[in-house]
Write a protein that holds these residues in place. Sequence first.
Motif, PDB file in Angstrom:
ATOM      1  N   TRP A 173      52.941 -18.357 -33.830  1.00 46.12           N
ATOM      2  CA  TRP A 173      54.315 -18.635 -33.728  1.00 46.12           C
ATOM      3  C   TRP A 173      54.595 -19.926 -32.845  1.00 46.12           C
ATOM      4  O   TRP A 173      55.369 -20.909 -33.346  1.00 46.12           O
ATOM      5  CB  TRP A 173      55.156 -17.568 -33.706  1.00 46.12           C
ATOM      6  N   GLN A 176      53.830 -23.370 -34.540  1.00 47.75           N
ATOM      7  CA  GLN A 176      54.841 -23.868 -35.587  1.00 47.75           C
ATOM      8  C   GLN A 176      55.996 -24.606 -35.283  1.00 47.75           C
ATOM      9  O   GLN A 176      57.098 -23.658 -35.042  1.00 47.75           O
ATOM     10  CB  GLN A 176      54.887 -22.523 -36.689  1.00 47.75           C
ATOM     11  N   GLU A 178      58.585 -25.343 -37.219  1.00 50.73           N
ATOM     12  CA  GLU A 178      59.511 -25.069 -38.048  1.00 50.73           C
ATOM     13  C   GLU A 178      59.764 -23.508 -38.001  1.00 50.73           C
ATOM     14  O   GLU A 178      60.885 -23.265 -38.651  1.00 50.73           O
ATOM     15  CB  GLU A 178      59.024 -25.615 -39.672  1.00 50.73           C
ATOM     16  N   ALA A 179      58.997 -22.849 -37.289  1.00 49.68           N
ATOM     17  CA  ALA A 179      59.399 -21.465 -37.362  1.00 49.68           C
ATOM     18  C   ALA A 179      60.408 -20.997 -36.222  1.00 49.68           C
ATOM     19  O   ALA A 179      60.190 -21.593 -35.062  1.00 49.68           O
ATOM     20  CB  ALA A 179      58.287 -20.568 -37.249  1.00 49.68           C
ATOM     21  N   ASP A 180      61.435 -20.399 -36.609  1.00 57.97           N
ATOM     22  CA  ASP A 180      62.344 -20.045 -35.693  1.00 57.97           C
ATOM     23  C   ASP A 180      62.125 -18.529 -35.189  1.00 57.97           C
ATOM     24  O   ASP A 180      61.043 -17.835 -35.835  1.00 57.97           O
ATOM     25  CB  ASP A 180      63.923 -20.053 -36.450  1.00 57.97           C
ATOM     26  N   ASN A 185      58.627 -16.556 -40.873  1.00 62.90           N
ATOM     27  CA  ASN A 185      57.292 -16.914 -40.004  1.00 62.90           C
ATOM     28  C   ASN A 185      57.988 -16.742 -38.616  1.00 62.90           C
ATOM     29  O   ASN A 185      57.309 -17.213 -37.626  1.00 62.90           O
ATOM     30  CB  ASN A 185      57.095 -18.330 -40.368  1.00 62.90           C
ATOM     31  N   SER A 186      58.830 -15.711 -38.201  1.00 60.52           N
ATOM     32  CA  SER A 186      59.242 -15.342 -36.865  1.00 60.52           C
ATOM     33  C   SER A 186      58.003 -14.624 -36.256  1.00 60.52           C
ATOM     34  O   SER A 186      56.968 -14.147 -37.146  1.00 60.52           O
ATOM     35  CB  SER A 186      60.527 -14.535 -37.206  1.00 60.52           C
TER      36      SER A 186
END
Length: 201
Positions: A173, A176, A178-180, A185-186
């Motif tokens: 994670w 990445q 763009e992953a919040d 994709n958390s």
Amino acid sequence: MSTSLTERRKAATQLEIAHAAAELFTEVGPDATTTEAIASRAGVGLRTFYRYFRNKQDAVGPLLAVGGAQWRAGLAATEPGTELPQALRAAVAEALTPADDAAADGLRQTRGLLRAAVDDPALRAVWYRVNQESEEQLRPVLATLMGPDADPLRVRLAAAAATAAIRIALETWSEQDEADVRGPNSPAALALHCLSELLPD
């Protein structure tokens, strides 16, 4: 066992220093961060800093360990008779899904630390040490959950797999942009996927 006031104050001071170190590592990087700067931001003297920590990287240990303590507590509170994979999934999902803005900020701070650790072997060593300690502390929790007849080897393997699932999820994670903290994709979603691979039903 109740925690004494002195122990609570010590833990609070350590966490304040850890937050200060994490902020500076994220803002300027480990190389540009000094112990003096960490102590100043935390509002403590250098003697206090070195009373608790050996070096600047060591200072973030308490912050990195918070998540592990939370999910072990969740596991320990599991209803007796719950199957192991189900118990692990529930505890991980709860621990890695931020309940409020403060928890979300804590996850983002962890991401900053993991990114800083890529180029700092001493910081990576702290991260790996925290994970190893978490795995060891997880074993008795799992042993209780799995029952008195549980194979000790299975307990150790389950503790290692569960710890690795969370570590790999957080590391993935952190890479990445763009992953919040919530979503597909958390950290929670990635950890649950890792658990399903390592500890299938």
